[in-house]
Scaffold this active site. Structure first.
Site, PDB file in Angstrom:
ATOM      1  N   ASP A  23       0.855  -1.183   0.000  1.00  0.00           N
ATOM      2  CA  ASP A  23       0.000   0.000   0.000  1.00  0.00           C
ATOM      3  C   ASP A  23       0.890   1.232   0.000  1.00  0.00           C
ATOM      4  OD1 ASP A  23      -0.123   1.022   3.129  1.00  0.00           O
ATOM      5  OD2 ASP A  23      -0.012  -1.161   3.002  1.00  0.00           O
ATOM      6  N   GLU A 130      -7.600   4.735  12.409  1.00  0.00           N
ATOM      7  CA  GLU A 130      -6.470   4.734  13.337  1.00  0.00           C
ATOM      8  C   GLU A 130      -6.579   5.856  14.366  1.00  0.00           C
ATOM      9  OE1 GLU A 130      -2.571   4.297  11.467  1.00  0.00           O
ATOM     10  OE2 GLU A 130      -3.557   4.038   9.528  1.00  0.00           O
TER      11      GLU A 130
END
Length: 243
Positions: A23, A130
Site C-alpha cells: 500500500d 487509526e
C-alpha cells in the site's frame, strides 16, 4: 502457536506460495523536499521488512492499495497517476480513505467517492481507522465510533456495489470492537499486526511490516499478505469478499 499448552493463535509463514501486496501514499513519492517517481515496470518485493527473513527470496506484487483521501480536505496528489499505472501494469488495485473523527462519516464518504476511483474489476475500497484513545473518548466512546464506521461503509457499499474492507490494528479490535459483532460478521478486515496473532474476524489482508523494500520505489513500503493461497485469492478477485 502454543504456549504452556494454551493455543495462542496463528502465525503466517512467508513463502513464495503466498500472495503479496503493498500500500502506498504520497510518502512513496516525497522525502523532505525531494520528489521520486515509481518505476512501475521494475516493481518487485525485495524485503518483507524487519523481523521477516526470506533467505534472499523476492516476491511479485499481486495487489496494491493507494491512498485516495483523508478527512474532507486532503486528496493524495499522486492517486490518479499511481492508479492508472497500477492498472496499466496488470495489478489488482484498490483505493483507501483515512478516517477522521473531526467531521461526519457522511461527508467523508462523499469526499472519497468524489475523488477516488472504484471501477469494475477493482478491489474493494478500504476505510483506514487509526484514532487515538483520546479521540475516541472525545466523541463519546466505542458505540459512537462504530456507528460512524457503519455509516461510511454502508454509503460506500451502496454507491460502489462493493463491500468495503476495514483497516485496523489488532489492539483496536480487542479494545473497541467487543460490541460490534455485526461489523466483524459483515465486513472483511485488513489487520495491521507486526507480531504473530490474528483476532476473530474475517481476515482478508495482513499488513505484516511497514519497513519492506520494493524495487522501483524509494524508501520503506508497507508489505501485506493475502490470507490464503492462489485458490482463495482467485475467488476473492472474482467476488471481492473473503469468507
Amino acid at each position: 502457536e502454543w504456549k504452556k499448552g494454551r493455543f495462542m493463535g496463528e502465525r503466517l509463514k512467508y513463502t513464495s506460495e503466498r500472495i503479496y501486496g503493498i500500500d502506498i501514499s504520497r510518502h512513496q513519492h516525497e522525502k523532505g523536499r525531494k520528489r521520486y517517481a515509481i518505476t512501475w515496470r521494475h516493481l518487485r518485493i525485495l524485503s518483507l521488512g524487519k523481523n521477516h527473513p526470506t533467505d534472499g527470496q523476492t516476491f511479485p506484487i499481486s495487489f496494491i492499495y493507494i491512498k485516495a483521501t483523508q478527512r474532507t480536505t486532503i486528496v493524495n496528489r499522486y492517486f490518479r497517476q499511481d492508479y492508472t499505472q497500477a492498472r496499466k501494469h496488470g495489478m489488482h488495485v484498490g483505493a483507501y480513505h483515512f478516517f477522521s473523527l473531526s467531521t461526519t462519516p457522511q461527508a467523508q464518504a462523499a469526499y472519497f467517492l468524489k475523488h477516488a476511483i472504484v471501477a469494475k474489476g477493482d478491489f474493494p475500497p478500504v476505510l483506514d481507522v487509526e484514532p487515538s484513545e483520546s479521540q475516541i473518548a472525545s466523541i463519546g466512546g466505542d458505540k459512537e465510533l462504530m456507528r460512524r464506521i457503519r455509516i461510511w461503509m454502508q454509503i460506500v457499499e451502496h454507491r460502489t456495489g462493493k463491500k468495503p474492507i476495514l483497516y485496523v490494528n489488532q489492539n483496536f479490535i480487542f479494545n473497541h470492537m467487543k460490541d460490534a459483532a455485526d461489523i466483524k460478521q459483515k465486513y472483511n478486515v485488513w489487520i495491521a499486526r507486526y507480531g504473530a496473532y490474528k483476532p476473530d474476524v474475517k481476515l482478508a489482508y495482513w499488513q505484516l511490516s511497514s519497513t519492506g523494500r520494493v524495487k522501483g520505489i524509494m524508501g520503506d513500503v508497507d508489505i501485506n499478505v493475502f490470507n490464503g493461497y492462489q485458490g482463495q485469492f482467485s475467488e476473492f478477485v472474482h467476488t471481492g469478499f473473503h469468507r
